[in-house]
Design a protein around this motif. Structure first.
Motif, PDB file in Angstrom:
ATOM      1  N   ARG A 174       8.271   2.361  -4.630  1.00 48.86           N
ATOM      2  CA  ARG A 174       7.331   3.450  -4.302  1.00 48.86           C
ATOM      3  C   ARG A 174       6.028   3.302  -5.077  1.00 48.86           C
ATOM      4  O   ARG A 174       4.944   3.558  -4.549  1.00 48.86           O
ATOM      5  CB  ARG A 174       7.976   4.807  -4.618  1.00 48.86           C
ATOM      6  N   ALA A 175       6.127   2.901  -6.336  1.00 49.28           N
ATOM      7  CA  ALA A 175       4.917   2.745  -7.150  1.00 49.28           C
ATOM      8  C   ALA A 175       4.063   1.588  -6.642  1.00 49.28           C
ATOM      9  O   ALA A 175       2.828   1.654  -6.677  1.00 49.28           O
ATOM     10  CB  ALA A 175       5.297   2.533  -8.611  1.00 49.28           C
ATOM     11  N   LEU A 176       4.701   0.517  -6.161  1.00 45.91           N
ATOM     12  CA  LEU A 176       3.950  -0.599  -5.595  1.00 45.91           C
ATOM     13  C   LEU A 176       3.319  -0.227  -4.258  1.00 45.91           C
ATOM     14  O   LEU A 176       2.230  -0.692  -3.920  1.00 45.91           O
ATOM     15  CB  LEU A 176       4.875  -1.807  -5.395  1.00 45.91           C
ATOM     16  N   GLY A 177       4.020   0.610  -3.472  1.00 43.98           N
ATOM     17  CA  GLY A 177       3.583   0.917  -2.121  1.00 43.98           C
ATOM     18  C   GLY A 177       4.116  -0.118  -1.143  1.00 43.98           C
ATOM     19  O   GLY A 177       4.483  -1.235  -1.526  1.00 43.98           O
ATOM     20  N   ASP A 339      -1.912   1.438  -7.935  1.00 48.58           N
ATOM     21  CA  ASP A 339      -1.464   2.723  -7.386  1.00 48.58           C
ATOM     22  C   ASP A 339      -1.012   2.596  -5.930  1.00 48.58           C
ATOM     23  O   ASP A 339      -1.378   3.387  -5.067  1.00 48.58           O
ATOM     24  CB  ASP A 339      -2.571   3.771  -7.514  1.00 48.58           C
ATOM     25  N   GLY A 340      -0.214   1.549  -5.682  1.00 43.43           N
ATOM     26  CA  GLY A 340       0.382   1.380  -4.366  1.00 43.43           C
ATOM     27  C   GLY A 340      -0.480   0.671  -3.343  1.00 43.43           C
ATOM     28  O   GLY A 340      -0.034   0.416  -2.231  1.00 43.43           O
ATOM     29  N   GLN A 341      -1.722   0.331  -3.694  1.00 48.94           N
ATOM     30  CA  GLN A 341      -2.607  -0.387  -2.778  1.00 48.94           C
ATOM     31  C   GLN A 341      -2.736  -1.834  -3.226  1.00 48.94           C
ATOM     32  O   GLN A 341      -2.861  -2.121  -4.422  1.00 48.94           O
ATOM     33  CB  GLN A 341      -3.987   0.265  -2.737  1.00 48.94           C
ATOM     34  N   GLN A 342      -2.719  -2.763  -2.274  1.00 48.23           N
ATOM     35  CA  GLN A 342      -2.785  -4.185  -2.583  1.00 48.23           C
ATOM     36  C   GLN A 342      -4.185  -4.727  -2.303  1.00 48.23           C
ATOM     37  O   GLN A 342      -4.793  -4.402  -1.290  1.00 48.23           O
ATOM     38  CB  GLN A 342      -1.761  -4.943  -1.745  1.00 48.23           C
ATOM     39  N   TYR A 343      -4.690  -5.570  -3.225  1.00 55.55           N
ATOM     40  CA  TYR A 343      -6.015  -6.171  -3.099  1.00 55.55           C
ATOM     41  C   TYR A 343      -5.911  -7.672  -3.359  1.00 55.55           C
ATOM     42  O   TYR A 343      -5.222  -8.095  -4.291  1.00 55.55           O
ATOM     43  CB  TYR A 343      -6.991  -5.564  -4.110  1.00 55.55           C
ATOM     44  N   GLU A 344      -6.601  -8.470  -2.565  1.00 53.10           N
ATOM     45  CA  GLU A 344      -6.751  -9.887  -2.857  1.00 53.10           C
ATOM     46  C   GLU A 344      -7.905 -10.048  -3.835  1.00 53.10           C
ATOM     47  O   GLU A 344      -9.007  -9.543  -3.598  1.00 53.10           O
ATOM     48  CB  GLU A 344      -7.016 -10.679  -1.576  1.00 53.10           C
ATOM     49  N   VAL A 345      -7.665 -10.741  -4.946  1.00 51.32           N
ATOM     50  CA  VAL A 345      -8.694 -10.871  -5.974  1.00 51.32           C
ATOM     51  C   VAL A 345      -8.918 -12.343  -6.300  1.00 51.32           C
ATOM     52  O   VAL A 345      -8.032 -13.179  -6.131  1.00 51.32           O
ATOM     53  CB  VAL A 345      -8.304 -10.095  -7.257  1.00 51.32           C
ATOM     54  N   GLY A 346     -10.132 -12.633  -6.754  1.00 53.55           N
ATOM     55  CA  GLY A 346     -10.498 -13.997  -7.091  1.00 53.55           C
ATOM     56  C   GLY A 346     -11.631 -14.022  -8.093  1.00 53.55           C
ATOM     57  O   GLY A 346     -11.999 -12.987  -8.668  1.00 53.55           O
ATOM     58  N   PRO A 347     -12.227 -15.184  -8.333  1.00 54.15           N
ATOM     59  CA  PRO A 347     -13.267 -15.332  -9.348  1.00 54.15           C
ATOM     60  C   PRO A 347     -14.397 -14.318  -9.184  1.00 54.15           C
ATOM     61  O   PRO A 347     -14.892 -14.102  -8.082  1.00 54.15           O
ATOM     62  CB  PRO A 347     -13.771 -16.761  -9.137  1.00 54.15           C
ATOM     63  N   GLY A 348     -14.759 -13.689 -10.293  1.00 46.80           N
ATOM     64  CA  GLY A 348     -15.850 -12.725 -10.286  1.00 46.80           C
ATOM     65  C   GLY A 348     -15.430 -11.297 -10.028  1.00 46.80           C
ATOM     66  O   GLY A 348     -16.248 -10.386 -10.172  1.00 46.80           O
ATOM     67  N   HIS A 349     -14.172 -11.062  -9.678  1.00 43.82           N
ATOM     68  CA  HIS A 349     -13.698  -9.692  -9.475  1.00 43.82           C
ATOM     69  C   HIS A 349     -13.372  -9.044 -10.820  1.00 43.82           C
ATOM     70  O   HIS A 349     -12.735  -9.658 -11.680  1.00 43.82           O
ATOM     71  CB  HIS A 349     -12.445  -9.660  -8.599  1.00 43.82           C
TER      72      HIS A 349
END
Length: 383
Positions: A174-177, A339-349
């Protein structure tokens, strides 16, 4: 309450009787893994050795009927621990060789595992079935409810210790979403897999951490034997820093051709290659990682600066924040859950996590994920 007798200078064993969620898998099944094969990473093999007998597709009934409990019984001895997790396949009503009624023979079969362990002088610990990633109209489904309740009744009636993995893993999911949890399960598009029951390496590590934390809650004396932290999952963590856990002091870098002299202001230069330490993923994450704790021996800095290199398959496990923290992605790519939302992250984020949020970070691709971290040296007052 059962007492464990921890032998000095001799290793003890923890046996696992369970299904596919705990089973061990070879490289040909990558990235699939079971929590049982990850458990040893928390335990020094000189103190505790994991004997993982978990097999896919087995229920309390079929595991016994195939003679697998007898195999464990031949090895089990006084001082050992038997972890017992079944329920996924006990619910298969269409298969008489596996199905058990939660209010009838499921409890009876669990009793046979308990009796065997006690007859051998070992300690049985029941483990409620781990959660599936299965949502319906935005709600996580509890697919093991009757079996979880039945196992709790057996634990109460027979005075057996119990790890409620169903509860802790459901809170974790639930915490991951729903989307944020997918990297921890076998959602692997390149293999045409969308499996919310079985785990990736990252998921197996996270669940093993929850099992280990549950074991320590039952027997706190186990904590001093652990090789890595158990501050994983959707849990409350301590808000005070413990200076004794900091990395040992590292000598500052001396300017070329000059003797080492103390800077009158306390300023200094260090090299990261002098302070790097190989560690498993923090907060129950998969490993391996390399950690760099810059100026950890200086107690009066108002901020903390760290570098973490997440090598292939590594991650920082889901955990709640009790301080503001910034991650800056130097290189590589990953999946960040906030907070349960997933984001793709990379250099500079740059990723800001405020106190009260939960977050996790998982490396993706072939390149190491290099992260700089910064946060206050002491907790800030709640807003």
């Amino acid at each position: 309450m059962t007492n464990f007798a921890y032998a000095q200078g001799a290793s003890q064993r923890v046996f696992i009787a369970a299904d596919s969620t705990a089973a061990s898998y070879g490289p040909e099944r990558a990235p699939q893994a079971g929590w049982g094969q990850a458990l040893q990473s928390w335990l020094d093999p000189a103190q505790w050795q994991v004997r993982n007998h978990a097999v896919g597709g087995r229920s309390t009934r079929s595991f016994i009927n195939e003679g697998r409990l007898d195999v464990i019984g031949k090895e089990l001895q006084a001082g050992d621990v038997l972890l017992i997790q079944f329920g996924h396949n006990d619910a298969k009503l269409e298969d008489a060789s596996r199905y058990t009624d939660p209010d009838g023979d499921y409890a009876m079969f669990l009793g046979r595992y308990i009796t065997l362990a006690r007859d051998k002088g070992a300690t049985p610990i029941l483990v409620t079935p781990v959660a599936r990633l299965l949502y319906d109209f935005g709600a996580l489904l509890d697919t093991h409810g009757r079996y979880t309740q039945a196992m709790k009744r057996v634990a109460s009636e027979q005075h057996v210790q119990l790890i409620d993995l169903n509860a802790s893993s459901m809170a974790w999911v639930r915490a991951l979403g729903e989307q944020g949890a997918k990297p921890y399960f076998m959602f692997v598009p390149e293999q045409n897999k969308a499996d919310g029951t079985h785990f990736s390496v990252a998921g197996a590590n996270a669940v093993a951490c929850m099992v280990m934390r549950g074991w320590v809650e039952l027997q706190p004396q186990m904590k001093c034997l652990l090789k890595r932290d158990i501050d994983c999952g959707a849990i409350s963590a301590a808000t005070t820093a413990n200076a004794s856990t900091r990395a040992p002091a590292t000598a500052p870098l001396t300017p070329a051709n000059k003797p080492a002299t103390a800077n009158p202001h306390g300023s200094q230069v260090i090299r990261e290659q002098d302070i790097g330490r190989e560690q498993p993923g923090p907060h129950g994450g998969a490993g391996p990682t390399t950690a760099y704790s810059f100026f950890a021996d200086i107690g009066d800095l108002p901020f903390v600066m760290r570098k973490r290199v997440l090598h292939k398959g590594a991650g920082i496990g889901l955990h709640p924040q009790h301080k503001d923290e910034i991650y800056y992605i130097v290189s590589g790519n990953g999946l960040y859950v906030l907070d349960g939302q997933q984001y793709e992250v990379g250099p500079g984020h740059a990723l800001l996590t405020r106190s009260g949020s939960t977050h996790a970070l998982q490396q993706t691709g072939d390149e190491d994920l290099v992260v700089m971290l910064a946060y206050p040296a002491s907790p800030v007052p709640a807003r």
